[in-house]
Design an enzyme around this catalytic site. Structure first.
Site, PDB file in Angstrom:
ATOM      1  N   LYS A 160      -1.851   6.691  13.425  1.00  9.31           N
ATOM      2  CA  LYS A 160      -3.263   6.364  13.639  1.00  9.31           C
ATOM      3  C   LYS A 160      -4.092   7.628  13.908  1.00  9.31           C
ATOM      4  O   LYS A 160      -5.254   7.705  13.502  1.00  9.31           O
ATOM      5  CB  LYS A 160      -3.406   5.367  14.797  1.00  9.31           C
ATOM      6  CG  LYS A 160      -2.822   3.970  14.484  1.00  9.31           C
ATOM      7  CD  LYS A 160      -3.437   3.345  13.247  1.00  9.31           C
ATOM      8  CE  LYS A 160      -3.168   1.856  13.136  1.00  9.31           C
ATOM      9  NZ  LYS A 160      -3.610   1.304  11.848  1.00  9.31           N
ATOM     10  N   ASN A 214      -6.935  -1.557   6.253  1.00 10.44           N
ATOM     11  CA  ASN A 214      -6.593  -2.306   7.459  1.00 10.44           C
ATOM     12  C   ASN A 214      -5.088  -2.553   7.598  1.00 10.44           C
ATOM     13  O   ASN A 214      -4.604  -2.807   8.702  1.00 10.44           O
ATOM     14  CB  ASN A 214      -7.353  -3.645   7.421  1.00 10.44           C
ATOM     15  CG  ASN A 214      -6.809  -4.644   8.413  1.00 10.44           C
ATOM     16  OD1 ASN A 214      -7.146  -4.608   9.595  1.00 10.44           O
ATOM     17  ND2 ASN A 214      -5.936  -5.544   7.963  1.00 10.44           N
ATOM     18  N   TYR A 228       3.403   4.998  15.681  1.00 10.14           N
ATOM     19  CA  TYR A 228       2.098   4.353  15.470  1.00 10.14           C
ATOM     20  C   TYR A 228       0.954   5.272  15.899  1.00 10.14           C
ATOM     21  O   TYR A 228      -0.036   5.431  15.173  1.00 10.14           O
ATOM     22  CB  TYR A 228       2.089   3.051  16.273  1.00 10.14           C
ATOM     23  CG  TYR A 228       0.885   2.158  16.084  1.00 10.14           C
ATOM     24  CD1 TYR A 228       0.768   1.342  14.965  1.00 10.14           C
ATOM     25  CD2 TYR A 228      -0.110   2.098  17.060  1.00 10.14           C
ATOM     26  CE1 TYR A 228      -0.320   0.491  14.817  1.00 10.14           C
ATOM     27  CE2 TYR A 228      -1.192   1.251  16.932  1.00 10.14           C
ATOM     28  CZ  TYR A 228      -1.300   0.453  15.805  1.00 10.14           C
ATOM     29  OH  TYR A 228      -2.375  -0.394  15.667  1.00 10.14           O
ATOM     30  N   SER A 231      -6.735   3.140  15.758  1.00  9.60           N
ATOM     31  CA  SER A 231      -6.465   2.468  17.039  1.00  9.60           C
ATOM     32  C   SER A 231      -6.803   3.425  18.166  1.00  9.60           C
ATOM     33  O   SER A 231      -6.669   4.647  18.004  1.00  9.60           O
ATOM     34  CB  SER A 231      -4.977   2.107  17.120  1.00  9.60           C
ATOM     35  OG  SER A 231      -4.600   1.799  18.449  1.00  9.60           O
ATOM     36  N   VAL A 288       0.811  -1.230   0.000  1.00 12.35           N
ATOM     37  CA  VAL A 288       0.000   0.000   0.000  1.00 12.35           C
ATOM     38  C   VAL A 288       0.840   1.273   0.000  1.00 12.35           C
ATOM     39  O   VAL A 288       0.307   2.363  -0.234  1.00 12.35           O
ATOM     40  CB  VAL A 288      -1.026   0.038   1.176  1.00 12.35           C
ATOM     41  CG1 VAL A 288      -2.074  -1.060   1.024  1.00 12.35           C
ATOM     42  CG2 VAL A 288      -0.337  -0.006   2.521  1.00 12.35           C
TER      43      VAL A 288
HETATM   44  P1  NDP Z   1      -1.352  -8.212  11.546  1.00 15.74           P
HETATM   45  O1  NDP Z   1       0.078  -7.820  11.734  1.00 15.74           O
HETATM   46  O2  NDP Z   1      -1.806  -9.530  12.087  1.00 15.74           O
HETATM   47  O3  NDP Z   1      -1.736  -8.162   9.984  1.00 15.74           O
HETATM   48  C1  NDP Z   1      -1.431  -7.036   9.219  1.00 15.74           C
HETATM   49  C2  NDP Z   1      -1.469  -7.380   7.755  1.00 15.74           C
HETATM   50  O4  NDP Z   1      -1.109  -6.205   7.010  1.00 15.74           O
HETATM   51  C3  NDP Z   1      -0.446  -8.471   7.380  1.00 15.74           C
HETATM   52  O5  NDP Z   1      -1.009  -9.401   6.491  1.00 15.74           O
HETATM   53  C4  NDP Z   1       0.650  -7.654   6.731  1.00 15.74           C
HETATM   54  O6  NDP Z   1       1.429  -8.350   5.779  1.00 15.74           O
HETATM   55  C5  NDP Z   1      -0.151  -6.565   6.033  1.00 15.74           C
HETATM   56  N1  NDP Z   1       0.701  -5.459   5.630  1.00 15.74           N
HETATM   57  C6  NDP Z   1       1.753  -4.928   6.293  1.00 15.74           C
HETATM   58  N2  NDP Z   1       2.333  -3.966   5.563  1.00 15.74           N
HETATM   59  C7  NDP Z   1       1.620  -3.887   4.412  1.00 15.74           C
HETATM   60  C8  NDP Z   1       1.757  -3.090   3.239  1.00 15.74           C
HETATM   61  N3  NDP Z   1       2.749  -2.196   3.118  1.00 15.74           N
HETATM   62  N4  NDP Z   1       0.869  -3.277   2.232  1.00 15.74           N
HETATM   63  C9  NDP Z   1      -0.111  -4.204   2.331  1.00 15.74           C
HETATM   64  N5  NDP Z   1      -0.287  -4.974   3.408  1.00 15.74           N
HETATM   65  C10 NDP Z   1       0.584  -4.824   4.435  1.00 15.74           C
HETATM   66  O7  NDP Z   1      -2.197  -7.002  12.150  1.00 15.74           O
HETATM   67  P2  NDP Z   1      -3.628  -6.982  12.902  1.00 15.74           P
HETATM   68  O8  NDP Z   1      -4.574  -7.858  12.210  1.00 15.74           O
HETATM   69  O9  NDP Z   1      -3.381  -7.131  14.346  1.00 15.74           O
HETATM   70  O10 NDP Z   1      -4.021  -5.455  12.683  1.00 15.74           O
HETATM   71  C11 NDP Z   1      -4.814  -5.024  11.585  1.00 15.74           C
HETATM   72  C12 NDP Z   1      -5.045  -3.532  11.725  1.00 15.74           C
HETATM   73  O11 NDP Z   1      -5.677  -3.260  12.967  1.00 15.74           O
HETATM   74  C13 NDP Z   1      -3.749  -2.701  11.696  1.00 15.74           C
HETATM   75  O12 NDP Z   1      -3.973  -1.491  11.014  1.00 15.74           O
HETATM   76  C14 NDP Z   1      -3.505  -2.431  13.158  1.00 15.74           C
HETATM   77  O13 NDP Z   1      -2.740  -1.268  13.362  1.00 15.74           O
HETATM   78  C15 NDP Z   1      -4.919  -2.284  13.679  1.00 15.74           C
HETATM   79  N6  NDP Z   1      -5.058  -2.512  15.110  1.00 15.74           N
HETATM   80  C16 NDP Z   1      -4.697  -3.727  15.652  1.00 15.74           C
HETATM   81  C17 NDP Z   1      -4.817  -3.925  17.017  1.00 15.74           C
HETATM   82  C18 NDP Z   1      -4.446  -5.220  17.664  1.00 15.74           C
HETATM   83  O14 NDP Z   1      -4.438  -5.260  18.906  1.00 15.74           O
HETATM   84  N7  NDP Z   1      -4.150  -6.275  16.941  1.00 15.74           N
HETATM   85  C19 NDP Z   1      -5.299  -2.841  17.903  1.00 15.74           C
HETATM   86  C20 NDP Z   1      -5.638  -1.630  17.222  1.00 15.74           C
HETATM   87  C21 NDP Z   1      -5.514  -1.481  15.875  1.00 15.74           C
HETATM   88  P3  NDP Z   1       2.827  -9.064   6.218  1.00 15.74           P
HETATM   89  O15 NDP Z   1       2.444 -10.397   6.661  1.00 15.74           O
HETATM   90  O16 NDP Z   1       3.615  -9.086   4.969  1.00 15.74           O
HETATM   91  O17 NDP Z   1       3.456  -8.228   7.275  1.00 15.74           O
END
Ligand code: NDP
Length: 247
Positions: free
Chosen positions: A159, A90, A155, A142, A67
């Site tokens: 956010k 996301n 972060y 977040s 992205v």
């Molecule tokens: P994960 O780390 O489990 O998953 C994130 C996904 O985003 C991975 O598949 C990752 O790919 C992908 N990603 C990373 N960089 C890029 C990029 N440059 N382009 C496209 N895709 C990318 O995260 P979560 O599911 O925990 O979090 C999802 C969202 O929710 C995030 O925005 C996070 O900040 C937010 N959030 C999460 C919280 C939590 O407690 N888990 C709390 C608050 C907010 P890869 O495997 O290659 O890294």
């Protein structure tokens, strides 16, 4: 009521909707993509690596898109047909460090993926939604973008920036039929959260008023509501889904 039946569960129907979900190879994004696919939307997953969710759903299409790369987004969007009506920003990363010790790279990488990535996606996709008469965008921010967080200057800033981006995009695209909202989760147990020290996880649980933590499906439920027609009068808002962690 059957034992495993959830009360008042709303069954959205997204037949005819075309959704893009970024960062949906795992975690919260994957849950959102699965739920949208199960509710009959055509789903496009944009993640760094081409994922395999399409092996399980014939209405899920996986693309390798970073992205932060606007050119790659534009190229892949050209092949999204029919045009998108939903976008869920996301994709997110963390590089936690206190301000005094944070490197330029750690600062920039988190701003680039979380904030610039969402901007790149909205700039490319929102005009396409306008072209088909409207749509809905949900940005995953977040609670730490609202309250700040020790060790997360990059972060929290990214956010918080997403919230400004959400409100501005809501103003700019509202008259074109595109609603833009944000969901602010608290701690959710995904691979991102599993990297954290146990004491941080315990602290998060202690902060909740429920004394349990939200799961990816809880975040997906809020996203589905905001994408649905039921939220047609809701735009520019930030919905906290955090078990009362930040009140
Ligand atoms: P994960 O780390 O489990 O998953 C994130 C996904 O985003 C991975 O598949 C990752 O790919 C992908 N990603 C990373 N960089 C890029 C990029 N440059 N382009 C496209 N895709 C990318 O995260 P979560 O599911 O925990 O979090 C999802 C969202 O929710 C995030 O925005 C996070 O900040 C937010 N959030 C999460 C919280 C939590 O407690 N888990 C709390 C608050 C907010 P890869 O495997 O290659 O890294």
């Amino acid at each position: 009521m059957a034992e495993n039946e959830q009360p008042n569960r709303v069954a959205w129907d997204f037949l005819g909707q075309v959704a893009i979900v970024t960062g949906a190879n795992r975690g919260i994004g994957e849950t959102i993509a699965r739920r949208l696919a199960a509710l009959s939307a055509e789903v496009h997953v944009f993640d760094v690596e081409k994922g395999d969710l399409g092996d399980q759903f014939e209405n899920v299409h996986c693309h390798a898109v970073d992205v932060t790369d606007a050119a790659s987004i534009a190229a892949v969007l050209e092949g999204v047909d029919p045009l998108p009506t939903f976008l869920v920003n996301n994709a997110g990363i963390t590089r936690d460090r206190t301000i005094a010790k944070m490197s330029d790279e750690e600062w920039q990488a988190v701003i680039d993926v979380n904030l610039t990535g969402a901007f790149n996606m909205i700039r490319a996709a929102a005009p396409l939604m306008a072209e088909v008469g409207g749509g809905s965008i949900v940005n995953i921010t977040s609670i730490n973008g609202i309250r700040g967080k020790f060790g997360q200057a990059n972060y929290s800033a990214a956010k918080a920036g997403m919230i400004g981006l959400t409100k501005t995009a809501a103003r700019e695209f509202g008259a074109k039929g595109v609603n833009v909202n944000a969901v602010a989760p608290g701690m959710v147990m995904t691979e991102m959260a599993e990297k954290l020290p146990q004491e941080i996880l315990d602290k998060a649980l202690g902060e909740t008023v429920t004394k349990w933590l939200a799961e990816p499906d809880d975040i997906a439920n809020a996203v589905l509501f905001l994408l649905s027609d039921a939220a047609r009068a809701v735009t520019g808002q930030v919905l906290q889904v955090d078990c009362g962690q930040y009140l």
